[in-house]
Design an enzyme around this catalytic site. Structure first.
Site, short mmCIF file in Angstrom:
data_model
loop_
_atom_site.label_atom_id
_atom_site.label_comp_id
_atom_site.label_asym_id
_atom_site.label_seq_id
_atom_site.Cartn_x
_atom_site.Cartn_y
_atom_site.Cartn_z
CD1 TRP A 111 -1.97 -2.13 2.02
CD2 TRP A 111 -2.89 -1.58 0.09
NE1 TRP A 111 -2.67 -3.64 1.57
CE2 TRP A 111 -3.26 -2.91 0.23
CE3 TRP A 111 -3.11 -1.22 -1.22
CZ2 TRP A 111 -4.04 -3.52 -0.49
CZ3 TRP A 111 -4.09 -1.83 -1.94
CH2 TRP A 111 -4.49 -2.94 -1.59
CG ASP A 181 -2.42 3.81 5.08
OD1 ASP A 181 -3.54 3.41 5.79
OD2 ASP A 181 -2.19 3.06 4.27
CE LYS A 205 -7.70 -2.72 6.14
NZ LYS A 205 -7.34 -3.77 5.20
#
Length: 371
Positions: A111, A181, A205
């Protein structure tokens, strides 16, 4: 302490998915009870106008409670956006490359790599450190001197969902804004928000169903998008309109707000973190100890994630058998990401301790049957 699930009572499985993932059962039950008639309004939140006073209260409460949970300073805006992490890969450089048009990225997984690749469309992006040489199984160490003095920002992904690593430190970037992030680690441990210029996190999440992305941004970083920026990609538009420029992801924000209330009632982020450490240590201790003659953890000890625990047997076919047999026992989504292979047990906030205990029991039985 976080309430635990009793599968025998609720008929629920243990979901070790990397996302979307488990939500606290009391929140699910509260949402289910309110679904046809929220708070006496006679309608569901799914049907409610985002311009109504009832919904305005929902989003205001969600922001206020998130600020409490994370101790967010007053000079930071909280935004509830759409588009997931992929959109943030673009919004961050568009809005923050405001002076030198330079940014430094630490690439510790897929990511962060994707974020850096997207940012290269908008400016001079340098990869300061990259752990791909060892398949992202560690987090590189950096010092203040590693970053360009005139960089507009430094970017990191604090927890790497695919490979199971986490930053054991916050990089020292001096006066350079740090962008984080936190999609797979938000609300799992206390952090000093003031050390970051911008934090963003997909909700799927630890927070809510997929659909809402949380952005926490320091006010001085807002309002610098270049002329011609598409209106939705300008943080200022959303900050000025209180995340209501267009129809927000109403239901996801509502569920996030209920999760925030629940976490506050359970003792806040400190209590959550203690619970997460207990779960992770239980599984890591097994991998390092009794299960170590059959299973191999993939990540350096000092960089191990509390949220995503990766391991292999060393035999790809045996790994597949493990995943299939675990599923038959009610433990699902244990397959590792396709780029990493093996197994991955995601133990996010809402995953109960007894799920980890059940997994270890299965792992021991599987080891004895297949060794």
């Amino acid at each position: 302490m976080i309430n635990e699930i009793n599968p025998a009572k609720y008929g629920r499985i243990f979901n070790f998915s990397a996302g979307p993932s488990m939500l606290p059962l009391p929140v699910i039950e509260k949402v289910a009870a309110d679904l046809p008639n929220y708070n006496g309004t006679g309608e569901s939140v799914m049907e409610m106008s985002h311009r109504s006073k009832e919904y305005q209260q929902i989003i205001d409460d969600a922001e206020a409670n998130l600020r409490k949970l994370m101790n967010i300073p007053d000079n930071y805006k909280v935004l509830f956006l759409q588009g997931g992490g992929t959109l943030q890969f673009s919004m961050v450089p568009i809005n923050l490359l405001r002076n030198s048009k330079k940014a430094d990225y630490i690439v510790t997984g897929q990511w962060a790599k994707k974020a850096a690749e997207e940012a290269q469309k908008f400016g001079d992006i340098r990869i300061v450190a990259d752990s791909s040489d060892k398949t992202y199984t560690y987090v590189p160490k950096t010092t203040r001197e590693d970053f360009r003095s005139d960089a507009d920002y430094v970017y990191i992904c604090l927890n790497n969902t695919i490979y199971g690593t986490r930053f054991p430190y916050i990089p020292d970037t001096g006066d350079i804004p740090l962008v984080g992030d936190m999609s797979s680690s938000i609300l799992s441990e206390e952090i000093d928000v003031s050390k970051f210029g911008l934090i963003w996190a997909g909700a799927q999440k630890n927070v809510a169903p997929a659909g809402v992305t949380i952005v926490i941004i320091r006010e001085d970083l807002i309002g610098h998008a270049p002329e011609g920026t598409p209106i939705y990609l300008d943080y200022k538009i959303h900050a000025d309109k209180g995340s209501m420029y267009n129809t927000p992801p109403c239901f996801s924000i509502y569920v996030a707000g209920e999760v925030f209330k629940y976490l506050l009632a359970e003792g806040g982020v400190k209590a959550v973190h203690e619970y997460d450490v207990k779960k992770a240590n239980l599984l890591y201790d097994y991998l390092d100890g009794e299960g170590g003659d059959f299973y191999k953890p993939l990540v350096n000890k000092e960089d191990r994630s509390l949220m995503n625990i990766t391991f292999v047997t060393g035999d790809a076919e045996l790994d597949k058998k493990f995943v299939a047999e675990a599923r038959a026992e009610g433990m699902i989504n244990l397959a590792g990401h396709k780029t990493a292979g093996g197994m991955r047990a995601s133990t996010y906030n809402a995953v109960p301790l007894e799920a980890v205990e059940a997994l270890i029991d299965f792992m021991e039985r599987f080891k004895k049957a297949n060794k």
